[in-house]
Design a protein around this motif. Structure first.
Motif, PDB file in Angstrom:
ATOM      1  N   GLY A  87      -2.420   4.345 -10.932  1.00 24.41           N
ATOM      2  CA  GLY A  87      -2.438   4.008  -9.511  1.00 24.41           C
ATOM      3  C   GLY A  87      -3.405   2.874  -9.214  1.00 24.41           C
ATOM      4  O   GLY A  87      -3.115   1.987  -8.397  1.00 24.41           O
ATOM      5  N   LEU A  88      -4.557   2.893  -9.883  1.00 25.44           N
ATOM      6  CA  LEU A  88      -5.522   1.801  -9.705  1.00 25.44           C
ATOM      7  C   LEU A  88      -4.941   0.478 -10.183  1.00 25.44           C
ATOM      8  O   LEU A  88      -5.112  -0.568  -9.542  1.00 25.44           O
ATOM      9  N   VAL A  89      -4.258   0.521 -11.319  1.00 28.99           N
ATOM     10  CA  VAL A  89      -3.618  -0.694 -11.834  1.00 28.99           C
ATOM     11  C   VAL A  89      -2.574  -1.207 -10.842  1.00 28.99           C
ATOM     12  O   VAL A  89      -2.494  -2.405 -10.541  1.00 28.99           O
ATOM     13  N   LEU A  90      -1.761  -0.288 -10.317  1.00 29.61           N
ATOM     14  CA  LEU A  90      -0.733  -0.679  -9.351  1.00 29.61           C
ATOM     15  C   LEU A  90      -1.352  -1.282  -8.090  1.00 29.61           C
ATOM     16  O   LEU A  90      -0.775  -2.202  -7.488  1.00 29.61           O
ATOM     17  N   ALA A  91      -2.511  -0.771  -7.676  1.00 30.80           N
ATOM     18  CA  ALA A  91      -3.176  -1.307  -6.488  1.00 30.80           C
ATOM     19  C   ALA A  91      -3.534  -2.775  -6.689  1.00 30.80           C
ATOM     20  O   ALA A  91      -3.342  -3.605  -5.783  1.00 30.80           O
ATOM     21  N   THR A 125       0.828  -1.208   0.000  1.00 32.15           N
ATOM     22  CA  THR A 125       0.000   0.000   0.000  1.00 32.15           C
ATOM     23  C   THR A 125       0.861   1.256   0.000  1.00 32.15           C
ATOM     24  O   THR A 125       0.617   2.191  -0.758  1.00 32.15           O
ATOM     25  N   GLY A 126       1.885   1.264   0.847  1.00 33.39           N
ATOM     26  CA  GLY A 126       2.755   2.436   0.920  1.00 33.39           C
ATOM     27  C   GLY A 126       3.453   2.731  -0.389  1.00 33.39           C
ATOM     28  O   GLY A 126       3.540   3.897  -0.809  1.00 33.39           O
ATOM     29  N   VAL A 127       3.937   1.695  -1.046  1.00 32.19           N
ATOM     30  CA  VAL A 127       4.639   1.882  -2.325  1.00 32.19           C
ATOM     31  C   VAL A 127       3.689   2.424  -3.386  1.00 32.19           C
ATOM     32  O   VAL A 127       4.023   3.370  -4.126  1.00 32.19           O
ATOM     33  N   VAL A 128       2.492   1.859  -3.477  1.00 33.82           N
ATOM     34  CA  VAL A 128       1.518   2.295  -4.495  1.00 33.82           C
ATOM     35  C   VAL A 128       1.101   3.745  -4.256  1.00 33.82           C
ATOM     36  O   VAL A 128       1.050   4.561  -5.186  1.00 33.82           O
ATOM     37  N   VAL A 129       0.818   4.082  -3.009  1.00 36.04           N
ATOM     38  CA  VAL A 129       0.406   5.454  -2.684  1.00 36.04           C
ATOM     39  C   VAL A 129       1.528   6.438  -2.978  1.00 36.04           C
ATOM     40  O   VAL A 129       1.309   7.517  -3.556  1.00 36.04           O
ATOM     41  N   ALA A 130       2.757   6.082  -2.613  1.00 37.78           N
ATOM     42  CA  ALA A 130       3.891   6.968  -2.848  1.00 37.78           C
ATOM     43  C   ALA A 130       4.137   7.185  -4.343  1.00 37.78           C
ATOM     44  O   ALA A 130       4.327   8.324  -4.803  1.00 37.78           O
ATOM     45  N   LEU A 131       4.150   6.105  -5.119  1.00 38.58           N
ATOM     46  CA  LEU A 131       4.397   6.224  -6.560  1.00 38.58           C
ATOM     47  C   LEU A 131       3.313   7.053  -7.239  1.00 38.58           C
ATOM     48  O   LEU A 131       3.607   7.914  -8.086  1.00 38.58           O
ATOM     49  N   SER A 132       2.073   6.820  -6.874  1.00 39.89           N
ATOM     50  CA  SER A 132       0.968   7.552  -7.497  1.00 39.89           C
ATOM     51  C   SER A 132       1.020   9.034  -7.136  1.00 39.89           C
ATOM     52  O   SER A 132       0.866   9.905  -8.002  1.00 39.89           O
ATOM     53  N   GLY A 133       1.223   9.317  -5.851  1.00 37.52           N
ATOM     54  CA  GLY A 133       1.242  10.709  -5.415  1.00 37.52           C
ATOM     55  C   GLY A 133       2.398  11.493  -5.984  1.00 37.52           C
ATOM     56  O   GLY A 133       2.227  12.616  -6.491  1.00 37.52           O
ATOM     57  N   VAL A 168      -6.668   2.196  -2.872  1.00 37.94           N
ATOM     58  CA  VAL A 168      -7.209   3.110  -3.884  1.00 37.94           C
ATOM     59  C   VAL A 168      -7.547   4.466  -3.268  1.00 37.94           C
ATOM     60  O   VAL A 168      -7.275   5.520  -3.853  1.00 37.94           O
ATOM     61  N   SER A 169      -8.132   4.459  -2.087  1.00 34.48           N
ATOM     62  CA  SER A 169      -8.438   5.732  -1.433  1.00 34.48           C
ATOM     63  C   SER A 169      -7.154   6.499  -1.117  1.00 34.48           C
ATOM     64  O   SER A 169      -7.102   7.728  -1.241  1.00 34.48           O
ATOM     65  N   GLY A 170      -6.107   5.787  -0.743  1.00 34.11           N
ATOM     66  CA  GLY A 170      -4.819   6.430  -0.508  1.00 34.11           C
ATOM     67  C   GLY A 170      -4.253   7.048  -1.770  1.00 34.11           C
ATOM     68  O   GLY A 170      -3.653   8.135  -1.733  1.00 34.11           O
ATOM     69  N   VAL A 171      -4.437   6.365  -2.896  1.00 35.30           N
ATOM     70  CA  VAL A 171      -3.979   6.898  -4.182  1.00 35.30           C
ATOM     71  C   VAL A 171      -4.672   8.229  -4.479  1.00 35.30           C
ATOM     72  O   VAL A 171      -4.039   9.212  -4.880  1.00 35.30           O
TER      73      VAL A 171
END
Length: 245
Positions: free
Chosen positions: A89-93, A55-63, A115-118
């Motif tokens: 970001g959705l795909v990464l999730a 989750t942390g990696v996906v949120v960080a990359l998307s943001g 997804v909400s974090g993204v």
């Protein structure tokens, strides 16, 4: 960390955003990226998600991707590529969930939380985009001042509950209107609207996190402190488009 300390920390972050806007778009983008990283570090603990690493990696990359796109985009509309960042970001999730081991417990909760974090992380790009509107740094500074004051007011013991939150919203709007008188690119009414919007974000999220037991974790506190500033970014950009022009 107490509610008061969290509110003061949010106020400090808002002040940092205002200072960065004064220094220029590059500094504003840098601060927005730091906000993303703080949010990503604590988002999974805040929601008590089962796969904090992914989750942390996906949120960080998307943001960070959203901030980078907003910073690199020239011309109008500034955020024309942001939907693509959200889509990736959705795909990464989902990719992160596919890489999980151990039976993937609480799958739906994990995906929805990521997804909400993204979405919240990508909202940080709104600060950079707001800095590129017609009002530019003046809009960001007045909005951040309103956010900082609303957060500071929410730290007071008398500002608990809905009534106290509304006082914070009103004072945030007043502070932003006052800040607007000191800058030439934005009028008092527009400044007040921006302050009220950011004050409402502080009020709603403050009431939401007030009873969140996971805030005993220092990582969760990071996300709780950063979320109001992050979400306000995209809303300030909208205010700049609809009210300021």
């Amino acid at each position: 960390m107490t509610v008061t300390t969290r509110a003061v920390s949010t106020s400090v972050l808002a002040a940092v955003v205002a200072a960065a806007a004064y220094l220029g778009t590059d500094w504003l983008a840098l601060v927005a990226a730091v906000l993303v990283l703080l949010l990503a570090a604590g988002w999974a603990p805040l929601l008590r998600l089962p796969a904090p690493g992914g989750t942390g990696v996906v949120v960080a990359l998307s943001g960070v991707g959203g901030v980078a796109v907003a910073w690199a985009t020239r011309g109008e509309p500034v955020l024309r590529y942001l939907p693509l960042v959200v889509a990736m970001g959705l795909v990464l999730a989902f990719v992160a969930e596919m890489l999980r081991r151990g039976g993937r417990p609480r799958l739906v909760e994990s995906v929805s939380g990521t997804v909400s974090g993204v979405v919240v992380a990508v909202a940080c790009a709104g600060w950079v985009a707001a800095g590129r509107t017609e009002a530019g740094a003046a809009l960001v500074v007045t909005s951040a001042v309103g956010l900082a004051v609303a957060s500071a007011v929410s730290a007071l013991p008398v500002a608990r509950g809905w009534a106290g939150s509304l006082v914070g919203v009103a004072l945030g709007g007043a502070a932003a209107a006052g800040a607007a008188t000191a800058v030439p690119a934005i009028d008092v009414v527009s400044g007040a609207v921006a302050g009220v919007v950011t004050g409402l974000v502080v009020a709603v999220l403050g009431l939401l996190f007030e009873r969140q037991p996971a805030l005993s974790s220092r990582w969760a506190v990071l996300a709780a402190v950063t979320t109001p500033v992050a979400v306000s970014g995209i809303l300030v950009f909208v205010v700049g488009r609809l009210v300021v022009g």
